[in-house]
Design an enzyme around this catalytic site. Structure first.
Site, PDB file in Angstrom:
ATOM      1  N   GLU A  12       0.596  -1.330   0.161  1.00  0.00           N
ATOM      2  CA  GLU A  12      -0.066   0.033  -0.181  1.00  0.00           C
ATOM      3  C   GLU A  12       0.735   1.231  -0.188  1.00  0.00           C
ATOM      4  O   GLU A  12       0.413   2.366  -0.428  1.00  0.00           O
ATOM      5  CB  GLU A  12      -1.167  -0.271   1.064  1.00  0.00           C
ATOM      6  N   ASP A 196     -12.009  -6.734  -3.066  1.00  0.00           N
ATOM      7  CA  ASP A 196     -12.721  -7.910  -3.015  1.00  0.00           C
ATOM      8  C   ASP A 196     -13.873  -7.396  -2.576  1.00  0.00           C
ATOM      9  O   ASP A 196     -14.096  -6.327  -2.200  1.00  0.00           O
ATOM     10  CB  ASP A 196     -11.961  -8.986  -2.070  1.00  0.00           C
TER      11      ASP A 196
HETATM   12  N1  SAH Z   1      -2.923 -11.429   2.970  1.00  0.00           N
HETATM   13  C1  SAH Z   1      -2.558 -10.791   4.008  1.00  0.00           C
HETATM   14  C2  SAH Z   1      -3.644 -10.438   4.996  1.00  0.00           C
HETATM   15  C3  SAH Z   1      -4.379  -9.380   4.584  1.00  0.00           C
HETATM   16  S1  SAH Z   1      -5.566  -8.840   5.529  1.00  0.00           S
HETATM   17  C4  SAH Z   1      -1.583 -11.789   4.633  1.00  0.00           C
HETATM   18  O1  SAH Z   1      -1.605 -12.923   4.700  1.00  0.00           O
HETATM   19  O2  SAH Z   1      -0.610 -11.209   5.253  1.00  0.00           O
HETATM   20  C5  SAH Z   1      -6.571  -7.589   4.620  1.00  0.00           C
HETATM   21  C6  SAH Z   1      -5.895  -6.314   4.440  1.00  0.00           C
HETATM   22  O3  SAH Z   1      -6.773  -5.527   3.345  1.00  0.00           O
HETATM   23  C7  SAH Z   1      -6.112  -5.321   5.647  1.00  0.00           C
HETATM   24  O4  SAH Z   1      -5.173  -4.271   5.991  1.00  0.00           O
HETATM   25  C8  SAH Z   1      -7.678  -4.693   5.502  1.00  0.00           C
HETATM   26  O5  SAH Z   1      -7.609  -3.629   5.832  1.00  0.00           O
HETATM   27  C9  SAH Z   1      -7.934  -4.908   3.885  1.00  0.00           C
HETATM   28  N2  SAH Z   1      -8.885  -5.787   3.439  1.00  0.00           N
HETATM   29  C10 SAH Z   1      -9.227  -5.811   2.129  1.00  0.00           C
HETATM   30  N3  SAH Z   1     -10.351  -6.651   2.098  1.00  0.00           N
HETATM   31  C11 SAH Z   1     -10.705  -6.984   3.155  1.00  0.00           C
HETATM   32  C12 SAH Z   1     -11.879  -7.672   3.928  1.00  0.00           C
HETATM   33  N4  SAH Z   1     -12.792  -8.446   2.858  1.00  0.00           N
HETATM   34  N5  SAH Z   1     -11.905  -7.884   5.033  1.00  0.00           N
HETATM   35  C13 SAH Z   1     -11.285  -7.079   5.966  1.00  0.00           C
HETATM   36  N6  SAH Z   1     -10.140  -6.495   5.537  1.00  0.00           N
HETATM   37  C14 SAH Z   1      -9.835  -6.203   4.277  1.00  0.00           C
END
Ligand code: SAH
Length: 228
Positions: A12, A196
């Site tokens: 980001e 998403d």
């Molecule tokens: N794939 C990452 C985890 C991502 S968590 C890993 O394994 O390290 C998701 C991140 O994107 C968070 O920072 C949140 O702010 C944002 N985000 C995007 N879609 C989201 C969703 N469906 N629910 C919650 N947060 C979401």
């Protein structure tokens, strides 16, 4: 005036990191902070790591330790509002912690005594976002963002958040950052591009679109910083 730029994940802030001039790296509180100039403005930047606690800590440090007087968050989110498609932009006019539950004492979901529930972002920064969007010819909507320490990948949970908070998008940092800024009297802006739609395919969609949506958000933020 020093501006804080905050993201949750490396992806980001990376698109803006490469554009900072006079870059200095500072290691502090188990994280890395970057200072320098962007679009001729003095900035401090970091990615907090995921979740409300990391985001609140990093926002506090950007303000208290690095002396930032405005804070702009850039990142990705799960879309709730059906008008939001992958890559579309939303800024949070109101943000709330959707996972706060002391309903056992008769309080509404998201409410903390002496603290409140919804936090409002800065009207001037939001107006600037609309102006920048029309100049760039891109669509942006202002709405409600729901924040919690959960990756939401369920139609049922998403519907619950939508109905409980009238939320347009959900993520894991915005409301905590907003609350810190409100307490410290720092104008803030939370921008998100959709990665998403928080349904059962959210994990796959997130992985596919994280980088491209993060870039959309970062690019928009850069255009805003240019106008500040
Ligand atoms: N794939 C990452 C985890 C991502 S968590 C890993 O394994 O390290 C998701 C991140 O994107 C968070 O920072 C949140 O702010 C944002 N985000 C995007 N879609 C989201 C969703 N469906 N629910 C919650 N947060 C979401």
């Amino acid at each position: 005036m020093k501006i804080a730029i905050l993201g949750a994940m490396r992806e980001e802030i990376e698109p803006l990191l490469t554009k900072i001039e006079n870059l200095t790296k500072h290691e502090y509180a188990s994280n890395i902070f970057y200072t320098g100039t962007l679009c001729g403005k003095e900035i401090a930047m970091a990615y907090s790591k995921i979740g409300k606690v990391n985001a609140a800590l990093t926002a506090t440090l950007l303000i208290e330790k690095f002396g930032c007087q405005k804070l702009l968050f850039s990142g990705v989110a799960g879309g709730i509002n059906e008008a939001l498609k992958i890559g579309d932009l939303i800024f949070g006019e109101k943000l709330v912690q959707h996972d706060v539950d002391i309903t056992a004492f008769g309080h509404p979901w998201g409410f903390i005594p002496e603290s409140g529930d919804f936090v409002e972002s800065d009207g001037e920064l939001n107006e600037l976002a609309k102006k920048v969007a029309s100049k760039m010819g891109v669509k942006i909507i202002g709405g409600t963002i729901a924040t919690g320490d959960q990756f939401i990948a369920s139609e049922e949970k998403k519907e619950w958040i939508k109905n409980t908070y009238k939320a347009d998008a959900l993520e894991m940092e915005g409301a905590s950052v907003g609350y810190v800024c409100k307490c410290l009297n720092v104008p803030f802006f939370v921008l998100r591009a959709i990665s998403d739609t928080a349904d059962m395919d959210a994990g796959f969609s997130f992985e596919e679109f994280l980088v491209s949506s993060a870039k959309v958000s970062a690019n928009f933020l850069e255009n805003m910083i240019d106008e500040l």
